[in-house]
Design an enzyme around this catalytic site. Structure first.
Site, PDB file in Angstrom:
ATOM      1  N   ASP A  76      11.923  96.490  17.752  1.00 17.52           N
ATOM      2  CA  ASP A  76      11.820  95.026  17.775  1.00 17.52           C
ATOM      3  C   ASP A  76      13.105  94.372  17.283  1.00 17.52           C
ATOM      4  OD1 ASP A  76       9.265  95.673  18.448  1.00 17.52           O
ATOM      5  OD2 ASP A  76       8.398  95.137  16.510  1.00 17.52           O
ATOM      6  N   LYS A  78       4.383  94.588  22.380  1.00 14.05           N
ATOM      7  CA  LYS A  78       5.309  95.680  22.086  1.00 14.05           C
ATOM      8  C   LYS A  78       5.809  96.392  23.355  1.00 14.05           C
ATOM      9  CE  LYS A  78       6.800  98.348  18.609  1.00 14.05           C
ATOM     10  NZ  LYS A  78       7.160  97.839  17.269  1.00 14.05           N
TER      11      LYS A  78
END
Ligand code: XMP
Length: 513
Positions: A230, A369
């Site tokens: 991330d 994600k």
């Protein structure tokens, strides 16, 4: 940022277990989708530019007192609507049909029969298995609707009003147990609502770059880098948008896994030509954690200390007020309000202080994600980063139960390295969402050689998941468990026992603290 694509589907959330899954499925069809609360005012739906609506399921009965009902103006917006389960019953009831508690519940796989012509069922078999979970049933469709499918217990299992473009299905097209579910969704999106599959990664990146430029202007900005996918993706994206205005800050808080600090520094210095500051802050974090045993207190201390380090770096860089965070869409959903401007405690580093001096830039806040991974690949991140299993901001501190000490960190680091190493060796690393070791605050008796030992156990945690909102314990092969166990006991000093955590989320969480 907002992805702000031309076409978006709002999933109106009536408290469904599956609202998030519906949004994901729509995105898999390359149409942008987000979840909004059921009481959203119709004007807001219009002003935010929704192109179609999906009413989710929900736990209530439409007859229950206090059952969630949207503003009636929602039906006058001229937008195509697909109601699912509770959403289907709500359409029926609000538009003049009849819903009854027939006393027959349908739960699980159910045979569905398509009746007559139907846009939703175009190209799917006339008889198919669908997944149901309901007590009430629509027994009469509202005026203007055609009944397009039925089951044994649901005379109106699907209905459509082509003029107003309203559709309802009692079953759940979003779950994998409805094999034709994606076809039904696509028919709604592309045939009924006339949308285009135009939400692609290239368009998402272009739009994100524009938004970052608009937000940051010519200002300087820093990005905390953890080595996970991330923050790495966020950093590369922001770098693409504002180049050298960005400085990445990698804080080694001493709570990282074995070899991690070196890997992160190496990857970033070698692959990306970005400003990178490596702050070695092990002692500082450890001394603040001394004597602290409460999990939330640990998170708060670590979150706060992170920010203090960032603030110090920002002061040195001068005039730096923006901080990049790799916040994802599930964080936003979990924190309850999508547009909450300030930070919630569970964001990336966990427990950020309220008095911080930064404006957050969150370029991934609309993504799941798996979408971030696709974006990372598109931006050229190396595979080891893109496919790295998630690792929490507070690091090993929330995997050591009780006080965090240097000695315990050493034990856990070694054990964790064995768990992850063996999972990789068995070729399971990608299919397992997270695999790691936990060090509890207990000791037990063992015997090694002829000596009595009194040492720590290590708990192995490995889970499968799609997005960390729910998870199941991974069924590791016995041989893999055996290798993990014998290597940890033989190689890690201070450990004499290995246990396996076989709890799913919910009710357990993935991390132990
Ligand atoms: P739980 O333990 O709540 O975790 O099931 C869900 C996912 O979130 C990760 N996690 C965190 N990530 N900062 C993070 O960046 C945190 O404070 C934090 N706490 C949990 C966890 O590893 C799992 O993937």
């Amino acid at each position: 940022m907002s992805a702000n694509p031309k076409e978006k589907v709002f999933v109106i959330d009536f408290g469904a277990q599956y609202a998030q899954l519906i949004a994901r499925r729509v995105r898999e069809c390359k149409v942008y989708s987000e979840i909004v609360p059921y009481d959203i005012p119709p004007e807001e739906i219009r002003s935010r530019g929704a192109s179609a609506l999906i009413f989710s399921g929900g736990p209530s009965s439409v007859y229950q007192k206090g059952a969630p009902v949207p503003d009636a103006g929602i039906f006058k917006l001229g937008l195509p609507v697909l109601g699912i389960c509770y959403g289907h019953q709500l359409l029926a009831r609000e538009l003049g049909g009849r819903v009854e508690a027939t006393g027959i519940r349908e739960y699980g796989k159910t045979g569905l029969k398509v009746i007559g012509d139907s846009i939703l069922f175009e190209g799917v078999p006339l008889e198919q298995a669908v997944w149901m979970s309901h007590g009430d049933s629509v027994v009469e469709a509202p005026p203007g609707f055609q009944v397009t499918a039925s089951t044994g217990a649901s005379p109106v299992a699907a209905m459509e009003d082509l003029e107003r473009k309203f559709f309802g299905v009692q079953f759940h097209p979003e779950v994998i147990h409805t094999p034709m579910g994606m076809e039904v969704l696509k028919n709604f999106l592309f045939s009924a609502a006339d949308l285009l599959p135009s939400w692609t990664m290239v368009s998402i990146i272009e739009k994100a770059v524009e938004d970052i430029r608009a937000q940051v202007g010519n200002e300087k900005i820093i990005c905390g880098l953890s080595g996970g996918v991330d923050s790495a993706t966020a950093a590369v994206l922001v770098h693409k948008a504002v180049g050298d205005q960005l400085t990445c800050v990698f804080v080694d808080h001493g709570l990282l896994r074995k070899g991690e600090a070196e890997q992160v520094e190496d990857k970033f210095r070698r692959h990306f030509h970005m400003n990178l500051i490596h702050v070695k802050a092990q002692d500082r974090f450890l001394s603040r954690l001394k004597g602290v045993t409460d999990p939330e207190a640990k998170r708060k201390i670590i979150g706060e200390e992170f920010i203090r380090v960032f603030e110090e770096v920002a002061r040195e860089l001068k005039d730096t007020h923006f901080l990049v965070q790799g916040t994802l869409y599930p964080d936003i959903i979990e924190s309850g309000t999508r547009d909450a401007a300030v930070i919630k405690s569970h964001h990336n580093v966990g427990g950020l202080p309220e008095d911080m001096d930064f404006t957050l830039v969150e370029p991934l806040r609309d993504l799941f994600k798996d979408e971030v991974r696709v974006m990372g690949e598109e931006l050229g991140l190396p595979e080891e980063i893109v496919w790295r299993q998630p690792f929490p901001g507070p690091g090993l501190a929330i995997r050591i139960i009780g006080e965090v000490t240097a000695e315990k960190l050493d034990i856990l680091r070694e054990a964790d390295d064995i768990v992850v190493g063996e999972i990789k060796r068995a070729g399971l690393y990608r299919e397992i969402w997270q695999s790691f070791a936990v060090l509890p605050d207990i000791r037990s008796v063992g015997v090694m050689g002829d000596e009595r030992t009194y040492a720590y156990p290590i708990i192995v945690r490995a889970v499968t998941s799609e997005d960390a909102m729910t998870a199941d314990w991974a069924r590791l092969p016995y041989e893999v468990m055996e290798r993990i166990s014998s290597r940890i006991i033989n190689e890690v000093r201070g450990v004499n026992r290995v246990a396996l955590d076989i709890s799913s989320k919910p009710p357990a969480t993935i991390e132990w603290e």
